[in-house]
Design a protein around this motif. Structure first.
Motif, PDB file in Angstrom:
ATOM      1  N   THR A   1      42.535  44.997  34.339  1.00  0.00           N
ATOM      2  CA  THR A   1      43.049  45.914  35.363  1.00  0.00           C
ATOM      3  C   THR A   1      42.674  47.024  35.210  1.00  0.00           C
ATOM      4  O   THR A   1      42.695  47.782  34.158  1.00  0.00           O
ATOM      5  N   LYS A   2      42.648  47.899  36.292  1.00  0.00           N
ATOM      6  CA  LYS A   2      42.373  49.191  36.547  1.00  0.00           C
ATOM      7  C   LYS A   2      43.323  50.044  37.311  1.00  0.00           C
ATOM      8  O   LYS A   2      43.434  49.470  38.427  1.00  0.00           O
ATOM      9  N   ASN A   3      44.005  50.822  36.961  1.00  0.00           N
ATOM     10  CA  ASN A   3      44.959  51.473  37.872  1.00  0.00           C
ATOM     11  C   ASN A   3      44.278  52.613  38.670  1.00  0.00           C
ATOM     12  O   ASN A   3      43.396  53.564  38.003  1.00  0.00           O
ATOM     13  N   ILE A   4      44.506  52.632  39.958  1.00  0.00           N
ATOM     14  CA  ILE A   4      43.588  53.440  40.815  1.00  0.00           C
ATOM     15  C   ILE A   4      44.637  54.237  41.596  1.00  0.00           C
ATOM     16  O   ILE A   4      45.754  54.096  41.712  1.00  0.00           O
TER      17      ILE A   4
ATOM     18  N   THR B   1      36.544  53.682  44.577  1.00  0.00           N
ATOM     19  CA  THR B   1      36.326  52.206  44.025  1.00  0.00           C
ATOM     20  C   THR B   1      35.817  50.965  45.033  1.00  0.00           C
ATOM     21  O   THR B   1      35.052  50.368  44.508  1.00  0.00           O
TER      22      THR B   1
ATOM     23  N   VAL C   1      36.696  43.989  45.356  1.00  0.00           N
ATOM     24  CA  VAL C   1      37.688  44.684  44.769  1.00  0.00           C
ATOM     25  C   VAL C   1      38.976  43.966  44.997  1.00  0.00           C
ATOM     26  O   VAL C   1      39.047  44.158  46.472  1.00  0.00           O
TER      27      VAL C   1
ATOM     28  N   VAL D   1      42.919  44.443  44.993  1.00  0.00           N
ATOM     29  CA  VAL D   1      43.961  45.625  44.825  1.00  0.00           C
ATOM     30  C   VAL D   1      45.312  45.047  44.919  1.00  0.00           C
ATOM     31  O   VAL D   1      45.750  44.385  46.027  1.00  0.00           O
TER      32      VAL D   1
ATOM     33  N   SER E   1      41.591  38.611  35.942  1.00  0.00           N
ATOM     34  CA  SER E   1      40.923  39.624  35.663  1.00  0.00           C
ATOM     35  C   SER E   1      39.669  39.364  34.593  1.00  0.00           C
ATOM     36  O   SER E   1      38.479  39.623  34.536  1.00  0.00           O
TER      37      SER E   1
ATOM     38  N   VAL F   1      36.381  43.738  40.634  1.00  0.00           N
ATOM     39  CA  VAL F   1      37.057  44.794  40.167  1.00  0.00           C
ATOM     40  C   VAL F   1      38.711  44.381  40.470  1.00  0.00           C
ATOM     41  O   VAL F   1      39.085  44.265  41.633  1.00  0.00           O
TER      42      VAL F   1
ATOM     43  N   ALA G   1      42.203  46.020  40.710  1.00  0.00           N
ATOM     44  CA  ALA G   1      42.735  47.282  40.557  1.00  0.00           C
ATOM     45  C   ALA G   1      44.203  47.201  41.072  1.00  0.00           C
ATOM     46  O   ALA G   1      44.493  46.159  41.607  1.00  0.00           O
ATOM     47  N   LYS G   2      44.780  48.176  40.486  1.00  0.00           N
ATOM     48  CA  LYS G   2      46.325  48.088  40.674  1.00  0.00           C
ATOM     49  C   LYS G   2      46.813  49.595  41.293  1.00  0.00           C
ATOM     50  O   LYS G   2      46.384  50.541  40.917  1.00  0.00           O
TER      51      LYS G   2
END
Length: 125
Positions: free
Chosen positions: A3-6, A14, A21, A23, A44, A51, A53-54
């Motif tokens: 996971t990717k922090n956005i 993103t 994606v 989220v 993930s 993608v 995302a968090k």
């Protein structure tokens, strides 16, 4: 893929630069959010083409407000820059898998056509 922090600064980029994606809008104090986190992380790993995302709603209150987040966790799915799914509540693994499969299986030509038709009609009263 993990996971990717956005943040508000890279949210649009993103969505813009990736085909699919997901989220997860969450907060550290939210019990259901903490319960959902391992499920989201595991998904993930299974779907490197998506993608994950968090968005920490405490740190990103403006972004959460712009996304009309009223309950957390809330999961949103974007495909080809179009919001195709949004639902509050922690999903069990099988339900999350169903969402991912459904998003991947969408006929995006049809989705884009419907979006264009809705935009052509203008805002509804």
């Amino acid at each position: 893929m993990t996971t990717k922090n956005i943040t508000g600064a890279d949210f649009a980029e993103t969505i813009e630069n990736n085909d699919i994606v997901l989220v997860d809008f969450w907060a550290s104090w939210c019990g259901p959010c903490r319960q959902f986190a391992p499920t989201y992380e595991a998904a993930s790993e299974k779907h490197p083409d998506v993608v994950f995302a968090k968005v920490d709603t405490e740190a990103e209150q403006l972004l959460a407000a712009q996304a009309n987040i009223t309950s957390i966790p809330t999961l949103m799915a974007f495909r080809e820059k179009v919001l195709v799914f949004s639902q509050p509540g922690a999903l069990p693994p099988a339900a999350l898998e169903q969402v991912i499969t459904a998003v991947k299986d969408l006929d995006m030509e049809d989705v884009h056509q419907k979006v264009a038709e809705a935009q052509a009609k203008g805002p509804q009263n």
